[in-house]
Design an enzyme around this catalytic site. Sequence first.
Site, PDB file in Angstrom:
ATOM      1  N   CYS A  77     -23.761  24.560 -56.224  1.00  0.00           N
ATOM      2  CA  CYS A  77     -24.367  22.935 -55.936  1.00  0.00           C
ATOM      3  C   CYS A  77     -23.635  22.523 -54.863  1.00  0.00           C
ATOM      4  CB  CYS A  77     -24.300  22.100 -56.801  1.00  0.00           C
ATOM      5  SG  CYS A  77     -22.459  21.673 -57.008  1.00  0.00           S
ATOM      6  N   HIS A 117     -20.491  18.358 -59.674  1.00  0.00           N
ATOM      7  CA  HIS A 117     -21.719  19.194 -59.299  1.00  0.00           C
ATOM      8  C   HIS A 117     -22.626  17.660 -58.380  1.00  0.00           C
ATOM      9  CE1 HIS A 117     -25.801  20.723 -59.604  1.00  0.00           C
ATOM     10  NE2 HIS A 117     -26.069  19.722 -59.677  1.00  0.00           N
ATOM     11  N   ASP A 132     -32.707  18.970 -58.167  1.00  0.00           N
ATOM     12  CA  ASP A 132     -31.448  19.952 -58.924  1.00  0.00           C
ATOM     13  C   ASP A 132     -31.598  21.291 -58.311  1.00  0.00           C
ATOM     14  OD1 ASP A 132     -29.159  20.971 -59.108  1.00  0.00           O
ATOM     15  OD2 ASP A 132     -28.231  20.172 -60.678  1.00  0.00           O
TER      16      ASP A 132
END
Length: 283
Positions: A77, A117, A132
Amino acid sequence: MTPLTPFSAAQLDATLARLGLSPERPAPTLENLDRLIVAALHHLPFENLDVLLDQPILIEPEAVFAKVVERQRGGYCFELNSLFARLLASLDYRVTLLVARVRWGLPADAPLTPQTHLLLRIDLAEGPHLVDIGFGGPASPKALPLRVNEELPGGWRVSGSADEELEMATRSASGWQTLYRFTLEPQHWADYGMRNWYTSTYPQSVFRNSLRVALSDGGARLSLFNGQFSRRGADGEVEQRSIEHADELLDVLRERFHLQPAAPDLPALRRRLAQLLESAVSA
């Protein structure tokens, strides 16, 4: 420099090409945002190979560009979503960096997890949306409108109270599955360095103790967890098969996830994959 620092013209061309897109600059609309998301999910694999090889994960924007765009690799991420944030900023989208606590695969009463994250908020004429492309599990191929406590298109839901932590979940055959809990408070880029260091070096980090790879393929989401390969179709149907040998794992990385580890890394990677497979069998 931060992920919100725009690319140079040459970097923008290279990034769009990495996504399989033409060099034409798309206008900052919701429709074009969804096109960029789909392209990213299909071309930028989620992967933790460097963590398994004890190689440092550098998240400075130029280092991420060199790895993901120039060397045709993937990342997790902090790499993928920061690169995507930089792409969107270069195309005049309004981007805010957010942070979440991953809950995927955990029971509801599991202990609190750390904020490890990175996800994105994009403010559009239609209102705020969540994006995302850097999660190793399910991934929405569209920007999700930030509407709380209602089911969103594609079987997604954000629940909770906006002045506390919200919860992102996706609907599966077995019911709602939580991905993570997140806050709407804008984050400082300086804080992600510590989060990245923890995620990539903490001995008990899941990224140090398991192979995790994911990529979209047509209407399906492919994933690899150690020796377990899965293909989840758009209809929710899941196909799985087990992989028993490191060389077969390397073939799957190349053929299904389009990852080509550097030749000098192959011996160490083969040994590390064999260790993971052996541990999975003995567990």
